[in-house]
Design an enzyme around this catalytic site. Structure first.
Site, PDB file in Angstrom:
ATOM      1  N   LYS A  97    -113.858 -57.198   1.916  1.00  0.00           N
ATOM      2  CA  LYS A  97    -112.757 -58.057   1.510  1.00  0.00           C
ATOM      3  C   LYS A  97    -112.256 -58.920   2.671  1.00  0.00           C
ATOM      4  O   LYS A  97    -111.963 -60.107   2.488  1.00  0.00           O
ATOM      5  CB  LYS A  97    -111.622 -57.180   0.958  1.00  0.00           C
ATOM      6  CG  LYS A  97    -110.432 -57.934   0.416  1.00  0.00           C
ATOM      7  CD  LYS A  97    -109.600 -57.049  -0.502  1.00  0.00           C
ATOM      8  CE  LYS A  97    -109.168 -55.771   0.198  1.00  0.00           C
ATOM      9  NZ  LYS A  97    -108.115 -56.003   1.207  1.00  0.00           N
ATOM     10  N   ARG A 173    -101.646 -53.282  -5.455  1.00  0.00           N
ATOM     11  CA  ARG A 173    -102.678 -52.274  -5.650  1.00  0.00           C
ATOM     12  C   ARG A 173    -102.368 -51.333  -6.803  1.00  0.00           C
ATOM     13  O   ARG A 173    -103.115 -50.410  -7.044  1.00  0.00           O
ATOM     14  CB  ARG A 173    -102.850 -51.447  -4.372  1.00  0.00           C
ATOM     15  CG  ARG A 173    -103.469 -52.203  -3.207  1.00  0.00           C
ATOM     16  CD  ARG A 173    -103.744 -51.208  -2.083  1.00  0.00           C
ATOM     17  NE  ARG A 173    -104.375 -51.828  -0.941  1.00  0.00           N
ATOM     18  CZ  ARG A 173    -103.731 -52.255   0.133  1.00  0.00           C
ATOM     19  NH1 ARG A 173    -102.418 -52.143   0.184  1.00  0.00           N
ATOM     20  NH2 ARG A 173    -104.372 -52.785   1.144  1.00  0.00           N
ATOM     21  N   ARG A 208    -118.560 -47.105  10.780  1.00  0.00           N
ATOM     22  CA  ARG A 208    -117.713 -48.046  11.512  1.00  0.00           C
ATOM     23  C   ARG A 208    -117.198 -47.430  12.804  1.00  0.00           C
ATOM     24  O   ARG A 208    -116.919 -46.233  12.879  1.00  0.00           O
ATOM     25  CB  ARG A 208    -116.527 -48.491  10.653  1.00  0.00           C
ATOM     26  CG  ARG A 208    -116.922 -49.425   9.553  1.00  0.00           C
ATOM     27  CD  ARG A 208    -115.714 -50.082   8.913  1.00  0.00           C
ATOM     28  NE  ARG A 208    -114.746 -49.139   8.372  1.00  0.00           N
ATOM     29  CZ  ARG A 208    -113.841 -49.469   7.445  1.00  0.00           C
ATOM     30  NH1 ARG A 208    -113.809 -50.700   6.982  1.00  0.00           N
ATOM     31  NH2 ARG A 208    -112.991 -48.566   7.000  1.00  0.00           N
ATOM     32  N   ARG A 237    -112.314 -44.330  13.787  1.00  0.00           N
ATOM     33  CA  ARG A 237    -110.937 -44.343  13.299  1.00  0.00           C
ATOM     34  C   ARG A 237    -110.687 -43.098  12.455  1.00  0.00           C
ATOM     35  O   ARG A 237    -111.587 -42.629  11.742  1.00  0.00           O
ATOM     36  CB  ARG A 237    -110.678 -45.608  12.470  1.00  0.00           C
ATOM     37  CG  ARG A 237    -110.841 -46.887  13.285  1.00  0.00           C
ATOM     38  CD  ARG A 237    -110.343 -48.092  12.514  1.00  0.00           C
ATOM     39  NE  ARG A 237    -111.005 -48.262  11.233  1.00  0.00           N
ATOM     40  CZ  ARG A 237    -110.763 -49.284  10.414  1.00  0.00           C
ATOM     41  NH1 ARG A 237    -109.880 -50.201  10.750  1.00  0.00           N
ATOM     42  NH2 ARG A 237    -111.405 -49.378   9.257  1.00  0.00           N
ATOM     43  N   ARG A 248    -109.831 -41.924  -0.387  1.00  0.00           N
ATOM     44  CA  ARG A 248    -109.322 -43.293  -0.523  1.00  0.00           C
ATOM     45  C   ARG A 248    -110.010 -44.028  -1.673  1.00  0.00           C
ATOM     46  O   ARG A 248    -109.379 -44.806  -2.392  1.00  0.00           O
ATOM     47  CB  ARG A 248    -109.515 -44.047   0.800  1.00  0.00           C
ATOM     48  CG  ARG A 248    -108.610 -43.554   1.922  1.00  0.00           C
ATOM     49  CD  ARG A 248    -109.132 -43.965   3.283  1.00  0.00           C
ATOM     50  NE  ARG A 248    -109.179 -45.409   3.452  1.00  0.00           N
ATOM     51  CZ  ARG A 248    -109.868 -46.016   4.415  1.00  0.00           C
ATOM     52  NH1 ARG A 248    -110.594 -45.291   5.257  1.00  0.00           N
ATOM     53  NH2 ARG A 248    -109.840 -47.327   4.515  1.00  0.00           N
TER      54      ARG A 248
END
Length: 612
Positions: A97, A173, A208, A237, A248
């Protein structure tokens, strides 16, 4: 801040703003939404049909911000004088996104608005909103929805957003957040959703790595660091572990599903499992078409017809202004049920966020009215699940309670309406991320099921039975709960006769006083002609903290119908007030004799019945 004045009552054929009230609280991170059957006299009408709020956790230490339309070397291709776009983009974590937002800004010159960036900017600038948000973040708490909504509203009202158009990223959201925008008359021309398979998203996330020096994001396979020195200092992270990524994703899916009813007519799903240039080519084509249609409408020219998302956006605002139609069609459609689930959830959230602790929800659509033979226990259970999961997504530990056996001897057992309810709850699908047994537990009504770790309690249809009174168990439970919220879903606390030999700990007056101590945060009931189940005459709706709304159902050509708003009331209207509204009599007007024939006609048409 978000306006606190009450919105005007709206009817189903008014294309202004929806009747749903704006929400008052939401959390930040991507997690995440009677006229009782007891008695009283009532004139001519019978009521007897006789996701999740999203959250956005803010990482103040994050230094890498997305680039804006002022990036060096970018040439904006759209004229300031042209009709500017209003775009909303959505996608699961690692859906790409952010990359698409940058490309959209480069091509169309839109103002990129990210709620995370807004929060950081407000906190850094020391504004009033920023300071309030900082208090929550410093305390490790979730930032309330009204603060974020106020920031979004303020940012969209700036001249650059008005002149260039805007790209809203990361908001809304959930259905509650969408509704807050609808109340403010903020609506996109197009809602773009990036669709990527779960396995691809999980791989993208766990691969990531963050460069703590530059804030740049790398991927071990798809976008490796330039040097070995950079590779050695990369860190993972906290939110990029496989377990948290799956959580999530589950939350994102549930939240995304709740807003489909609002944006379904302007939503365009894009295959996000392709090279970024291919994805953007499709997005660019869609946005260009919408922009052309906006310009044609401004000039009074015909648009591209059925392919015009802009026309769909406008027409979608005519849907269900107040309440859905065709409520006597059984079973209810999934869309109707979701509408009411979200409506109840929003009202409950607002009440709890305002510090209310003793609440009741009274919703008597046909599938939730036990007086009808179409009553469906599954619909009630689904409502309970939506409410419980939503609060669990905000980190609250929810105890869902069903009353157990009552009475002695021949009276041992529970009301038939609740038979098997606990077993159904225990076997229901509560999601794949372990909510049941951790954040959600199933219990019974009574003090023994109040545990120290419980944050709130949802009680499923508590009701008295002949020979025993659930109010005694309710009282000791609420005493044990203290200031923690207790929510009754469709309670039936009408006082019933006791059985000989069974003593109750409270007298009748005390029992009724206790039952009345629960404040209504949501109320919905259909109104019928006396002794009938069809046609529906109208409905009464209340969603905390807004007034009671009285609607009249009106038939339209081609077998359609609509609900027209008649009046609002600061408290639940009595029979005379409802009757006066239906026949058009002004409030507080002294009743005058109109002749025996008139009175006889009125009595013949509108029979005195019992509904309270």
């Amino acid at each position: 801040m978000v306006p606190t004045s009450l919105p005007p009552l709206r009817s189903s054929n008014v294309s202004s703003t929806p009747s749903l009230s704006p929400l008052s609280s939401f959390s930040m991170y991507t997690s995440s939404s009677s006229l009782s059957s007891s008695s009283s006299s009532f004139c001519f009408l019978s009521s007897k049909p006789s996701y999740r709020p999203c959250s956005l956790r803010v990482n103040i230490n994050k230094t890498h911000l997305r680039t804006s339309s002022k990036s060096k070397g970018l040439k904006v291709n759209c004229s300031v004088k042209s009709e500017q776009l209003k775009v909303m983009i959505s996608g699961a974590p690692a859906s790409g996104k952010g990359t698409q937002c940058e490309l959209i800004v480069q091509k169309f010159g839109l103002v990129h608005i990210s709620t995370g960036d807004l929060l950081r900017a407000e906190v850094s600038s020391g504004t009033e909103i920023g300071n309030k948000a900082k208090e929550y973040m410093n305390a490790g708490r979730l930032v309330p929805d009204e603060i974020v909504t106020a920031m979004v509203k303020a940012r969209l009202s700036r001249e650059d957003a008005k002149e260039k158009g805007w790209l809203l990223d990361g908001y809304s959201r959930s259905a509650t957040q969408v509704q807050s925008l609808e109340e403010l008359k903020i609506r996109p021309d197009i809602y773009v959703v990036l669709d990527v398979p779960d396995e691809t998203l999980i791989d993208r996330c766990i691969g990531r790595r963050l460069d703590p020096v530059t804030g740049k994001i790398y991927h071990l396979k798809n976008f490796p660091p330039e040097t070995e020195e950079i590779r050695e200092r990369l860190v993972t992270r906290p939110d990029d572990s496989e377990e948290k990524v799956k959580l999530r994703l589950e939350i994102y899916k549930q939240n995304a599903e709740t807003i489909l009813s609002t944006y379904s007519n302007i939503m365009k799903k894009i295959d996000g499992n392709r090279p970024k240039d291919e994805i953007f080519a499709e997005i660019e084509s869609l946005l260009s078409e919408v922009q052309k249609d906006k310009e044609k409408l401004k000039l009074g020219k015909p648009t591209s017809g059925n392919d015009s998302l802009l026309n769909q956006s406008s027409s979608s605002q005519d849907n269900w202004r107040g309440i859905p139609t065709r409520l006597n069609n059984i079973p209810h459609s999934r869309e109707i049920r979701k509408y009411f689930y979200n409506d109840v959830l929003q009202a409950t959230q607002r009440a709890i966020n305002d510090g209310r602790t003793r609440l009741k929800v009274e919703i008597n659509i046909p599938e939730l009215n036990p007086e009808m033979d179409v009553y469906r226990i599954g619909t009630l259970m689904e409502l309970v699940r939506v409410v419980a999961l939503s609060f669990a997504d905000d980190g609250k530990r929810v105890k869902v309670c069903v009353q157990g056996s009552m009475g002695e001897g021949a009276l041992v057992g529970m009301p038939l309406q609740l038979a098997g309810t606990r077993a159904i709850l225990e076997f229901m699908d509560w999601g794949d991320y372990g909510a049941i047994g951790t954040f959600i537990k199933i219990g019974s009504i009574g003090a023994k099921d109040v545990d120290e770790q419980d944050d709130m309690f949802i009680l499923v249809a508590p009701q008295n039975a002949v020979g025993n009174c659930i109010i005694d168990d309710l009282r000791v439970m609420t005493d044990a709960a203290g200031k923690r919220p207790v929510i009754l879903i469709n309670p039936r606390l009408k006082d019933l006769p006791g059985s000989s030999g069974i003593m109750q700990t409270m007298g009748r007056d005390k029992r009724l006083e206790y039952a009345a101590s629960f404040e209504s945060c949501y109320f919905f009931r259909l109104l019928y002609y006396a002794g009938t189940q069809y046609p529906i005459m109208g409905a009464i709706r209340m969603s905390y903290p807004y007034p009671y709304e009285l609607y009249k159902r009106v038939d339209e050509p081609s077998g359609k119908e609509k609900y027209v708003a008649l009046s609002t009331f600061p408290k639940r209207p009595n029979p005379d007030e409802i009757n006066d509204a239906f026949i058009g009599k002004p409030r507080n007007q002294t009743k005058k004799a109109s002749g025996i024939w008139y009175e006889t006609l009125i009595f013949a048409l509108f029979v005195v019945i019992t509904v309270y």
